[in-house]
Design an enzyme around this catalytic site. Structure first.
Site: not given
Ligand code: COA
Ligand code: ZN
Length: 299
Positions: A13-14, A205, A236, A245
């Protein structure tokens, strides 16, 4: 009897999330298989996140299902940022999730586009929706934030209070690798005092080569679950300056040599780390190089 330390491999994942080029599912699974053959029994295999935010994790369901079908003696986790992620993880057969929230609100917004209040409300929904899900709070930026700097220990303790009612574990994350052993000890002791029943993990990290001492400091405070990534991959995409990490092979070498029981074969781990380095050429890394070169012998 030797003291057991559970090493949680979080590279799938990370580590992979931070690669510029997509790693195909079969390659991910070969690396995961090698890590498991080396004896690792706890692994964060993927994250159920927006594929727009992290395109590398768009195969989350396939990876999770394949892992669960292949191994019934491995504790698999997936990272989720919201209810949708938790639902998708559950549908894939995952029963343990890491729910990520950042101690610093600005990183929480940068990473998952949520305020603190929204993240907490979302976790309440997840808990309500699925009382049987094992949830670990991944408390990102516990030891420092790229936007807000270091936050006081009391901030982490106070922040965790409502979460402690909702989760089974708390993972203190040094997302950008700025902690020092004294800070780690003070934070862990304060958390242990405030939440004596709560199992703690650390996720460190290695930005300033402090990953090893910081992780050891946590273990010496009684933490028995520590995270790392094969080859020291990681970072990240939403935390400027974050680098890899602590490398699992370096960690396992140290722990085994001290006399902790990790159940992991260092030589086999090194083999799969070498394989990973060949399978994923250095050139495709977005932020840093793999660190396998440090562990060169099985001795
Ligand atoms: N899995 C898959 N798709 C997802 C989802 C999930 N958990 N959560 C939201 N989505 C999709 C929605 O269906 C939407 O799709 P569309 O544009 O095709 O309609 C899109 O993502 C945006 O959804 P929304 O609820 O408005 O989210 P957002 O734009 O505010 O983003 C997160 C929020 C949390 C979904 C997004 O920032 C994210 O996935 N971040 C992950 C960050 C990460 O992994 N960082 C590293 C690890 S710490
Ligand atoms: Zn990390």
């Amino acid at each position: 009897m030797k003291q057991v330390v559970d090493v949680y491999e979080v590279g799938p994942r990370d580590g992979f999330q931070n690669l510029r080029d997509y790693v195909p599912v079969n390659e991910k699974l070969r690396i995961i298989d090698g890590i498991i053959q080396a004896g690792v029994r706890h692994m964060q295999v993927t994250s159920f996140v927006s594929p727009k935010a992290i395109p590398q994790m768009r195969d989350a369901r396939e990876v999770a299902e394949a892992c669960l079908a292949r191994y019934d003696d491995v504790d698999f986790l997936a990272l989720v940022p919201n209810l949708r992620g938790a639902q998708l993880a559950w549908e894939s057969g995952i029963r343990k999730v890491s729910y990520v929230v950042s101690l610093s609100e600005s990183h929480n917004r940068a990473n998952i586009n949520r305020t603190h209040a929204e993240s907490l409300a979302e976790l309440r929904k997840i808990r309500e929706d699925n009382p049987d899900l094992h949830i670990c709070l991944d408390l990102a930026t516990t030891f420092g934030c790229p936007f807000e700097g270091k936050l006081p220990v009391e901030a982490a303790v106070a922040f965790a209070a409502p979460y402690a009612e909702l989760v089974q574990e708390i993972d203190l994350c040094d997302t950008i690798g700025v902690a020092n052993p004294r800070q780690v000890r003070e934070t862990i002791r304060a958390m242990q005092e405030a939440y004596p029943q709560m199992p703690l993990q650390v996720h460190i990290h290695d930005t300033r080569n402090m990953g090893m001492v910081n992780t050891l400091a946590a273990i010496e405070c009684g933490v028995t679950a520590v995270q790392s990534t094969l080859g020291g991959l990681g970072g990240c995409p939403f935390a400027p300056g974050a680098s890899g990490n602590l490398a699992t092979e370096d960690l396992v070498y140290m722990l085994n040599d001290i006399g902790y029981d990790t159940g992991i074969d260092f030589g086999k781990l090194l083999e799969v780390s070498r394989y990973q380095k060949e399978a994923i050429p250095d050139g495709i890394f977005s932020g840093h190089q793999m660190r396998i070169s440090r562990s060169t012998s099985c001795g």
